[in-house]
Design a protein around this motif. Structure first.
Motif, PDB file in Angstrom:
ATOM      1  N   ILE A   1     -15.933   5.780  29.265  1.00  0.00           N
ATOM      2  CA  ILE A   1     -15.958   5.000  30.513  1.00  0.00           C
ATOM      3  C   ILE A   1     -17.255   5.281  31.274  1.00  0.00           C
ATOM      4  O   ILE A   1     -17.882   4.372  31.811  1.00  0.00           O
ATOM      5  N   VAL A   2     -17.709   6.545  31.275  1.00  0.00           N
ATOM      6  CA  VAL A   2     -18.932   6.858  32.035  1.00  0.00           C
ATOM      7  C   VAL A   2     -20.204   6.649  31.217  1.00  0.00           C
ATOM      8  O   VAL A   2     -21.298   6.745  31.762  1.00  0.00           O
ATOM      9  N   THR A   3     -20.102   6.375  29.914  1.00  0.00           N
ATOM     10  CA  THR A   3     -21.320   6.110  29.139  1.00  0.00           C
ATOM     11  C   THR A   3     -21.473   4.619  28.838  1.00  0.00           C
ATOM     12  O   THR A   3     -22.442   3.997  29.249  1.00  0.00           O
ATOM     13  N   LEU A   4     -20.492   4.028  28.143  1.00  0.00           N
ATOM     14  CA  LEU A   4     -20.615   2.628  27.733  1.00  0.00           C
ATOM     15  C   LEU A   4     -20.019   1.647  28.741  1.00  0.00           C
ATOM     16  O   LEU A   4     -20.328   0.465  28.694  1.00  0.00           O
ATOM     17  N   SER A   5     -19.122   2.143  29.603  1.00  0.00           N
ATOM     18  CA  SER A   5     -18.474   1.292  30.603  1.00  0.00           C
ATOM     19  C   SER A   5     -17.828   0.041  29.988  1.00  0.00           C
ATOM     20  O   SER A   5     -18.066  -1.081  30.440  1.00  0.00           O
ATOM     21  N   PRO A   6     -16.983   0.220  28.959  1.00  0.00           N
ATOM     22  CA  PRO A   6     -16.379  -0.960  28.320  1.00  0.00           C
ATOM     23  C   PRO A   6     -15.376  -1.644  29.247  1.00  0.00           C
ATOM     24  O   PRO A   6     -14.789  -0.995  30.115  1.00  0.00           O
ATOM     25  N   GLN A   7     -15.179  -2.954  29.051  1.00  0.00           N
ATOM     26  CA  GLN A   7     -14.194  -3.690  29.855  1.00  0.00           C
ATOM     27  C   GLN A   7     -12.767  -3.435  29.377  1.00  0.00           C
ATOM     28  O   GLN A   7     -11.814  -3.748  30.076  1.00  0.00           O
ATOM     29  N   LYS A   8     -12.630  -2.895  28.164  1.00  0.00           N
ATOM     30  CA  LYS A   8     -11.299  -2.553  27.654  1.00  0.00           C
ATOM     31  C   LYS A   8     -11.438  -1.470  26.591  1.00  0.00           C
ATOM     32  O   LYS A   8     -12.450  -1.432  25.888  1.00  0.00           O
ATOM     33  N   ILE A   9     -10.425  -0.605  26.495  1.00  0.00           N
ATOM     34  CA  ILE A   9     -10.366   0.402  25.433  1.00  0.00           C
ATOM     35  C   ILE A   9      -9.108   0.128  24.618  1.00  0.00           C
ATOM     36  O   ILE A   9      -8.000   0.108  25.169  1.00  0.00           O
ATOM     37  N   ILE A  10      -9.295  -0.113  23.329  1.00  0.00           N
ATOM     38  CA  ILE A  10      -8.178  -0.451  22.440  1.00  0.00           C
ATOM     39  C   ILE A  10      -7.999   0.700  21.453  1.00  0.00           C
ATOM     40  O   ILE A  10      -8.949   1.074  20.759  1.00  0.00           O
ATOM     41  N   LEU A  11      -6.801   1.275  21.423  1.00  0.00           N
ATOM     42  CA  LEU A  11      -6.540   2.430  20.564  1.00  0.00           C
ATOM     43  C   LEU A  11      -5.572   2.030  19.456  1.00  0.00           C
ATOM     44  O   LEU A  11      -4.425   1.660  19.738  1.00  0.00           O
ATOM     45  N   GLY A  12      -6.042   2.102  18.195  1.00  0.00           N
ATOM     46  CA  GLY A  12      -5.197   1.763  17.055  1.00  0.00           C
ATOM     47  C   GLY A  12      -5.195   2.883  16.032  1.00  0.00           C
ATOM     48  O   GLY A  12      -5.661   3.993  16.289  1.00  0.00           O
ATOM     49  N   GLY A  13      -4.661   2.582  14.842  1.00  0.00           N
ATOM     50  CA  GLY A  13      -4.576   3.589  13.778  1.00  0.00           C
ATOM     51  C   GLY A  13      -3.209   4.239  13.744  1.00  0.00           C
ATOM     52  O   GLY A  13      -2.410   4.107  14.680  1.00  0.00           O
ATOM     53  N   GLY A  14      -2.926   4.947  12.651  1.00  0.00           N
ATOM     54  CA  GLY A  14      -1.588   5.493  12.405  1.00  0.00           C
ATOM     55  C   GLY A  14      -1.078   6.406  13.504  1.00  0.00           C
ATOM     56  O   GLY A  14       0.093   6.304  13.906  1.00  0.00           O
ATOM     57  N   VAL A  15      -1.927   7.280  14.028  1.00  0.00           N
ATOM     58  CA  VAL A  15      -1.459   8.230  15.056  1.00  0.00           C
ATOM     59  C   VAL A  15      -1.016   7.472  16.315  1.00  0.00           C
ATOM     60  O   VAL A  15      -0.066   7.874  16.992  1.00  0.00           O
ATOM     61  N   MET A  16      -1.677   6.343  16.597  1.00  0.00           N
ATOM     62  CA  MET A  16      -1.348   5.598  17.822  1.00  0.00           C
ATOM     63  C   MET A  16      -0.050   4.798  17.693  1.00  0.00           C
ATOM     64  O   MET A  16       0.369   4.144  18.648  1.00  0.00           O
ATOM     65  N   HIS A  17       0.598   4.854  16.509  1.00  0.00           N
ATOM     66  CA  HIS A  17       1.948   4.286  16.428  1.00  0.00           C
ATOM     67  C   HIS A  17       2.938   5.125  17.234  1.00  0.00           C
ATOM     68  O   HIS A  17       4.078   4.713  17.449  1.00  0.00           O
ATOM     69  N   GLN A  18       2.522   6.311  17.676  1.00  0.00           N
ATOM     70  CA  GLN A  18       3.345   7.143  18.570  1.00  0.00           C
ATOM     71  C   GLN A  18       3.184   6.577  19.986  1.00  0.00           C
ATOM     72  O   GLN A  18       2.270   6.948  20.731  1.00  0.00           O
ATOM     73  N   ASP A  19       4.092   5.679  20.352  1.00  0.00           N
ATOM     74  CA  ASP A  19       3.933   4.939  21.617  1.00  0.00           C
ATOM     75  C   ASP A  19       3.911   5.834  22.848  1.00  0.00           C
ATOM     76  O   ASP A  19       3.371   5.456  23.886  1.00  0.00           O
ATOM     77  N   GLN A  20       4.519   7.037  22.719  1.00  0.00           N
ATOM     78  CA  GLN A  20       4.561   7.915  23.888  1.00  0.00           C
ATOM     79  C   GLN A  20       3.171   8.383  24.303  1.00  0.00           C
ATOM     80  O   GLN A  20       2.983   8.893  25.407  1.00  0.00           O
ATOM     81  N   LEU A  21       2.173   8.196  23.411  1.00  0.00           N
ATOM     82  CA  LEU A  21       0.820   8.648  23.742  1.00  0.00           C
ATOM     83  C   LEU A  21       0.175   7.820  24.849  1.00  0.00           C
ATOM     84  O   LEU A  21      -0.595   8.349  25.662  1.00  0.00           O
ATOM     85  N   PHE A  22       0.439   6.513  24.873  1.00  0.00           N
ATOM     86  CA  PHE A  22      -0.318   5.641  25.789  1.00  0.00           C
ATOM     87  C   PHE A  22      -0.193   6.038  27.265  1.00  0.00           C
ATOM     88  O   PHE A  22      -1.217   6.212  27.938  1.00  0.00           O
ATOM     89  N   PRO A  23       1.050   6.198  27.797  1.00  0.00           N
ATOM     90  CA  PRO A  23       1.126   6.581  29.215  1.00  0.00           C
ATOM     91  C   PRO A  23       0.453   7.921  29.497  1.00  0.00           C
ATOM     92  O   PRO A  23      -0.168   8.100  30.552  1.00  0.00           O
ATOM     93  N   LEU A  24       0.549   8.851  28.538  1.00  0.00           N
ATOM     94  CA  LEU A  24      -0.083  10.163  28.734  1.00  0.00           C
ATOM     95  C   LEU A  24      -1.604  10.032  28.759  1.00  0.00           C
ATOM     96  O   LEU A  24      -2.287  10.624  29.599  1.00  0.00           O
TER      97      LEU A  24
END
Ligand code: ZN
Length: 291
Positions: free
Chosen positions: A219-242
């Motif tokens: 966020i402080v380097t590239l300042s993207p308009q969105k961050i999209i997190l995918g891949g097998g580990v991110m199937h753990q939905d409890q990660l997103f709110p954390l």
């Protein structure tokens, strides 16, 4: 318009034939063996299907410099059999069609930007968290290259105080993002693969803090308009709110845009295309190769 797409991964190769709107007509998966064994299988898949071009999103590092004699090659990969493999030219020569080429994660980022969760964004970051960690960047609507290409998995992180394995496991850097937060790092730290840990296991809170360090850094380097997190580990939905909560905590009020001042539910998100982001992006690379 009939296009070919290849998502070239370190363990499997996903081939597809589809259309410029992202529709996939047929797909087939091959194990990644050696180039001598695997490339002819992939070329046979596309031969006779009348594809007008092929787009390849490849594991890397790769050479994306159009002026380089080794453009379109996999270069210094730790998968030794694939080192210095001119993958793009092998397809161009065998099939006689234009070939679009980029990293696997830039391809997935491109798919998400045009047809997935990033529609309407001119800049975004796509990160896959799985066997490895990779990041693809879209800037001004196009995949970002630069000197080489983004190697986000290897940014150095601050070890968290309660990490039982704070040194990390990357063979190059030990405690980089991939060394601390990839699927294999999780498994080495906790003695079991992530899918065997319950959703309340402390592994996930720690995992979320490492991914939040990455999000705050980006966020402080590239300042993207969105961050999209995918891949097998991110199937753990409890990660997103954390991850959203810790990202906000690490930024500590310094950035005050509407995207990050709320709960970030629309800012740090899962892929709109699910696990098809990479192959869809490769179709779009094929379409661009015809320009
Ligand atoms: Zn590393």
């Amino acid at each position: 318009m009939i296009l070919g797409a290849l998502e070239a991964g370190g363990t499997k190769m996903v081939c597809a034939v589809g259309k410029e709107d992202g529709t996939i007509l047929c797909t087939e998966t091959f194990p990644t063996l050696t180039p001598e064994e695997t490339l002819p299988q992939l070329i046979r898949f596309f031969a006779g299907k009348n594809v007008e071009s092929v787009g390849i999103g490849s594991f890397g590092p790769v050479d994306l410099d159009l002026a380089s004699p080794t453009y379109g090659s996999i270069t210094t990969t730790p998968k030794l059999a694939w080192q210095h493999t001119p993958i793009a030219s092998r397809f161009r020569d065998a099939l006689g069609v234009p070939v679009g080429f980029d990293t696997d994660v830039n391809g997935a980022a491109y798919g998400e930007a045009l047809l997935g969760a990033g529609r309407g964004c001119s800049s975004l970051l796509y990160v896959t968290v799985g066997t490895g960690i990779g990041g693809g960047v879209i800037l001004e609507g196009k995949p970002m290259h630069g000197m080489l290409h983004c190697e986000l998995g290897h940014i150095l992180l601050r070890p968290e105080a309660d990490d039982p394995s704070p040194d990390g496991f990357c063979p190059f850097h030990k405690g980089c993002l991939e060394g601390l937060a990839s699927g294999p790092a999780l498994e080495k730290r906790w003695g079991r693969p992530g899918r065997d840990l319950g959703p309340d296991h402390p592994a996930w809170d720690l995992e979320a803090r490492y991914l939040a360090q990455m999000c705050a850094d980006v966020i402080v380097t590239l300042s993207p308009q969105k961050i999209i997190l995918g891949g097998g580990v991110m199937h753990q939905d409890q990660l997103f709110p954390l991850i959203r909560r810790y990202t906000k905590e690490y930024l500590n009020g310094y950035i005050q845009t509407p995207e990050v001042t709320g709960g970030m539910e629309d800012y740090i998100v899962s892929p709109g295309l699910g696990d098809r982001a990479g192959i869809t992006g490769a179709l779009l690379l094929a379409k661009d190769a015809l320009k």
